[in-house]
Scaffold this motif. Sequence first.
Motif, short mmCIF file in Angstrom:
data_model
loop_
_atom_site.label_atom_id
_atom_site.label_comp_id
_atom_site.label_asym_id
_atom_site.label_seq_id
_atom_site.Cartn_x
_atom_site.Cartn_y
_atom_site.Cartn_z
N GLY A 81 0.79 -1.22 0.00
CA GLY A 81 0.00 0.00 0.00
C GLY A 81 0.82 1.27 0.00
O GLY A 81 0.32 2.34 0.35
N ARG A 82 2.06 1.16 -0.43
CA ARG A 82 2.95 2.33 -0.44
C ARG A 82 3.00 3.02 -1.80
O ARG A 82 3.48 4.14 -1.90
N LEU A 83 2.52 2.33 -2.82
CA LEU A 83 2.44 2.89 -4.17
C LEU A 83 1.03 2.72 -4.70
O LEU A 83 0.30 1.82 -4.27
N GLU A 84 0.71 3.57 -5.66
CA GLU A 84 -0.54 3.45 -6.42
C GLU A 84 -0.16 3.40 -7.89
O GLU A 84 0.80 4.04 -8.31
N ARG A 85 -0.94 2.64 -8.64
CA ARG A 85 -0.71 2.52 -10.08
C ARG A 85 -1.99 2.92 -10.79
O ARG A 85 -3.08 2.55 -10.36
N ARG A 86 -1.85 3.70 -11.86
CA ARG A 86 -3.03 4.05 -12.65
C ARG A 86 -2.63 4.14 -14.12
O ARG A 86 -1.46 4.38 -14.45
N THR A 87 -3.61 3.96 -14.96
CA THR A 87 -3.39 4.06 -16.40
C THR A 87 -3.29 5.54 -16.78
O THR A 87 -4.09 6.36 -16.32
N ASP A 88 -2.31 5.85 -17.59
CA ASP A 88 -2.13 7.22 -18.07
C ASP A 88 -3.33 7.59 -18.94
O ASP A 88 -3.61 6.91 -19.92
N PRO A 89 -4.06 8.65 -18.58
CA PRO A 89 -5.25 9.02 -19.37
C PRO A 89 -4.91 9.46 -20.80
O PRO A 89 -5.74 9.34 -21.69
N GLU A 90 -3.68 9.91 -21.02
CA GLU A 90 -3.26 10.35 -22.36
C GLU A 90 -2.79 9.18 -23.23
O GLU A 90 -2.85 9.25 -24.45
#
Length: 144
Positions: A81-90
Motif C-alpha cells: 500500500g505504499r504505491l498506487e498505479r493508474r493508467t495514463d489518461p493520455e
Amino acid sequence: MNEPTLDLPAFLPYQLSVAANRVSNRLARIYADRFDLTIPEWRVMAVLGRFPGLSAVEVAERTAMDKVRVSRAVSRLLSAGRLERRTDPEDRRRTELRLSEAGRAIYAEIVPLARRFERSVMAELAPEELAALRRALGKLLADG
C-alpha cells in the motif's frame, strides 16, 4: 608465458562499486529496520517522491536498476500500500506510479534521515576531498 592479472582491490570500477555498496548498505540499515524497505524499494520511492507519475521503465532508467529489480520492488510496494498505479489518461498503454498516502508519509520521514546520513558521510571527508569527489563523480556520471 605470463597470464595477465587484475589487482581487483586496486581496480577503479571495483573500488567504486564497493564504496557505493558500503554507503548504500549503511543507509539501508536505517530504513530497513524502521520501515521494512529494501534498497530497491527505497530507490523506487525516492525517485517517485521527486518525480511522481513515472512508469516502471522510467523508474528503472532514473535509478540505473534493471527492470526485474524495479518490477519486484514496485510489486512489493503496491502490495504494502505504499504505491498506487493508474493508467495514463493520455496513453492507455502506459501505467503511472505514484506514492500512496502511506508511501508519502514514509517518504517524508526517510528524507530527513537520508539527508542527515549524507551529512555524516560527507563529514568523514575534508572539504577539499569532498569537492574533488563531487567533481570526479560528476565527470564519471556525465558519460551516463
